[in-house]
Motif scaffolding. Sequence first.
Motif, short mmCIF file in Angstrom:
data_model
loop_
_atom_site.label_atom_id
_atom_site.label_comp_id
_atom_site.label_asym_id
_atom_site.label_seq_id
_atom_site.Cartn_x
_atom_site.Cartn_y
_atom_site.Cartn_z
N LYS A 192 0.83 -1.20 0.00
CA LYS A 192 0.00 0.00 0.00
C LYS A 192 0.87 1.25 0.00
CE LYS A 192 -3.17 -2.42 3.09
NZ LYS A 192 -3.85 -2.35 4.39
N ILE A 193 0.43 2.25 -0.78
CA ILE A 193 1.09 3.56 -0.81
C ILE A 193 0.02 4.62 -0.64
CG2 ILE A 193 2.43 5.17 -2.21
CD1 ILE A 193 3.53 2.73 -3.73
N ARG A 194 0.19 5.50 0.34
CA ARG A 194 -0.80 6.54 0.59
C ARG A 194 -0.80 7.58 -0.53
NH1 ARG A 194 -2.54 9.58 6.07
NH2 ARG A 194 -4.05 10.93 5.08
N GLU A 195 -1.99 7.94 -0.97
CA GLU A 195 -2.13 8.98 -1.98
C GLU A 195 -2.12 10.33 -1.28
OE1 GLU A 195 -5.26 8.03 -4.79
OE2 GLU A 195 -3.72 6.84 -5.78
N SER A 196 -1.79 11.36 -2.01
CA SER A 196 -1.58 12.67 -1.39
C SER A 196 -2.85 13.40 -0.99
CB SER A 196 -0.75 13.55 -2.32
OG SER A 196 -1.40 13.70 -3.55
N GLU A 197 -3.98 13.12 -1.65
CA GLU A 197 -5.21 13.86 -1.35
C GLU A 197 -6.37 12.90 -1.12
OE1 GLU A 197 -6.03 16.81 -4.28
OE2 GLU A 197 -3.93 17.39 -4.44
N PRO A 198 -7.39 13.32 -0.36
CA PRO A 198 -8.58 12.47 -0.20
C PRO A 198 -9.27 12.24 -1.54
CG PRO A 198 -8.60 14.25 1.41
CD PRO A 198 -7.48 14.55 0.44
N GLN A 199 -9.90 11.09 -1.70
CA GLN A 199 -10.63 10.78 -2.92
C GLN A 199 -11.93 11.58 -2.96
OE1 GLN A 199 -9.79 8.36 -5.46
NE2 GLN A 199 -7.85 8.86 -4.49
N GLU A 200 -12.26 12.12 -4.11
CA GLU A 200 -13.49 12.91 -4.27
C GLU A 200 -14.74 12.06 -4.05
OE1 GLU A 200 -13.64 15.12 -7.91
OE2 GLU A 200 -11.53 15.66 -7.75
N SER A 201 -14.71 10.80 -4.50
CA SER A 201 -15.90 9.96 -4.45
C SER A 201 -16.33 9.61 -3.03
CB SER A 201 -15.67 8.67 -5.24
OG SER A 201 -14.59 7.95 -4.68
N SER A 202 -15.37 9.45 -2.13
CA SER A 202 -15.72 9.01 -0.77
C SER A 202 -15.35 10.02 0.30
CB SER A 202 -15.02 7.68 -0.46
OG SER A 202 -13.61 7.89 -0.44
N ASN A 203 -14.56 11.03 -0.05
CA ASN A 203 -14.06 12.02 0.89
C ASN A 203 -13.20 11.38 1.98
OD1 ASN A 203 -13.65 14.68 1.44
ND2 ASN A 203 -15.43 14.89 2.76
N CYS A 204 -12.72 10.18 1.75
CA CYS A 204 -11.82 9.49 2.66
C CYS A 204 -10.45 9.44 2.00
CB CYS A 204 -12.28 8.04 2.89
SG CYS A 204 -13.88 7.92 3.68
N TYR A 205 -9.42 9.27 2.82
CA TYR A 205 -8.12 9.13 2.16
C TYR A 205 -7.97 7.72 1.65
CZ TYR A 205 -5.62 6.86 6.07
OH TYR A 205 -5.18 5.99 7.03
N ALA A 206 -7.15 7.61 0.63
CA ALA A 206 -7.01 6.32 -0.04
C ALA A 206 -5.55 5.90 -0.10
CB ALA A 206 -7.57 6.41 -1.46
N LEU A 207 -5.37 4.60 -0.16
CA LEU A 207 -4.05 4.02 -0.35
C LEU A 207 -4.07 3.29 -1.69
CD1 LEU A 207 -3.70 2.41 3.19
CD2 LEU A 207 -2.68 4.54 2.43
N LYS A 208 -3.06 3.52 -2.50
CA LYS A 208 -2.93 2.77 -3.75
C LYS A 208 -2.50 1.36 -3.39
CE LYS A 208 -1.78 3.88 -8.31
NZ LYS A 208 -2.37 5.05 -8.78
N VAL A 209 -3.18 0.35 -3.92
CA VAL A 209 -2.96 -1.04 -3.53
C VAL A 209 -2.42 -1.84 -4.71
CG1 VAL A 209 -4.12 -3.14 -2.73
CG2 VAL A 209 -4.81 -0.93 -1.81
N SER A 210 -1.41 -2.65 -4.43
CA SER A 210 -0.87 -3.56 -5.43
C SER A 210 -0.63 -4.92 -4.80
CB SER A 210 0.43 -3.00 -6.02
OG SER A 210 1.40 -2.83 -5.02
N CYS A 211 -0.42 -5.91 -5.63
CA CYS A 211 -0.16 -7.27 -5.14
C CYS A 211 1.11 -7.26 -4.29
CB CYS A 211 0.01 -8.22 -6.33
SG CYS A 211 0.53 -9.88 -5.88
#
Length: 109
Positions: free
Chosen positions: A67-86
Amino acid sequence: PQNPKTPLSTDDIIFISDLYSLAPFFALGIYVCVECDHPLFSSHTKYEHQTPWPAFTKPIRNDSLKKIRESEPQESSNCYALKVSCGKCGNGLGHEFVGDGPGGKGSRF
C-alpha cells in the motif's frame, strides 16, 4: 483463512483481472492476483457496495498487499485512499479507502 502452504484447488480460486467485469460476481473462494496467483482476498470478506467494483473489508493475509498513501482524499468518498498492489509481484489492484468500509467503518478495498 486458507493455510498459505496448502495448495488451492482451481475450484477455490477467482482471478482478479478486470475488477469492473466482476461487479455482479459473488463467487465463494479465494481471490488471487491474475499475474502471479498470490492470495489477495477471501470471499468471506466481500460485501455489496454502491460502487460497480467488488468490495472487500480486508486482505486474506498481512503480506497479500502493498500500500502507498495517496496525497489527497478521494473525491468519491471524501476518505483518504491508499494505492494497492499485489504484495508479491506489484500488479496494480486499485485502492483501499480508509473509513469507507461497511457502516462507514474500517476499510473498503
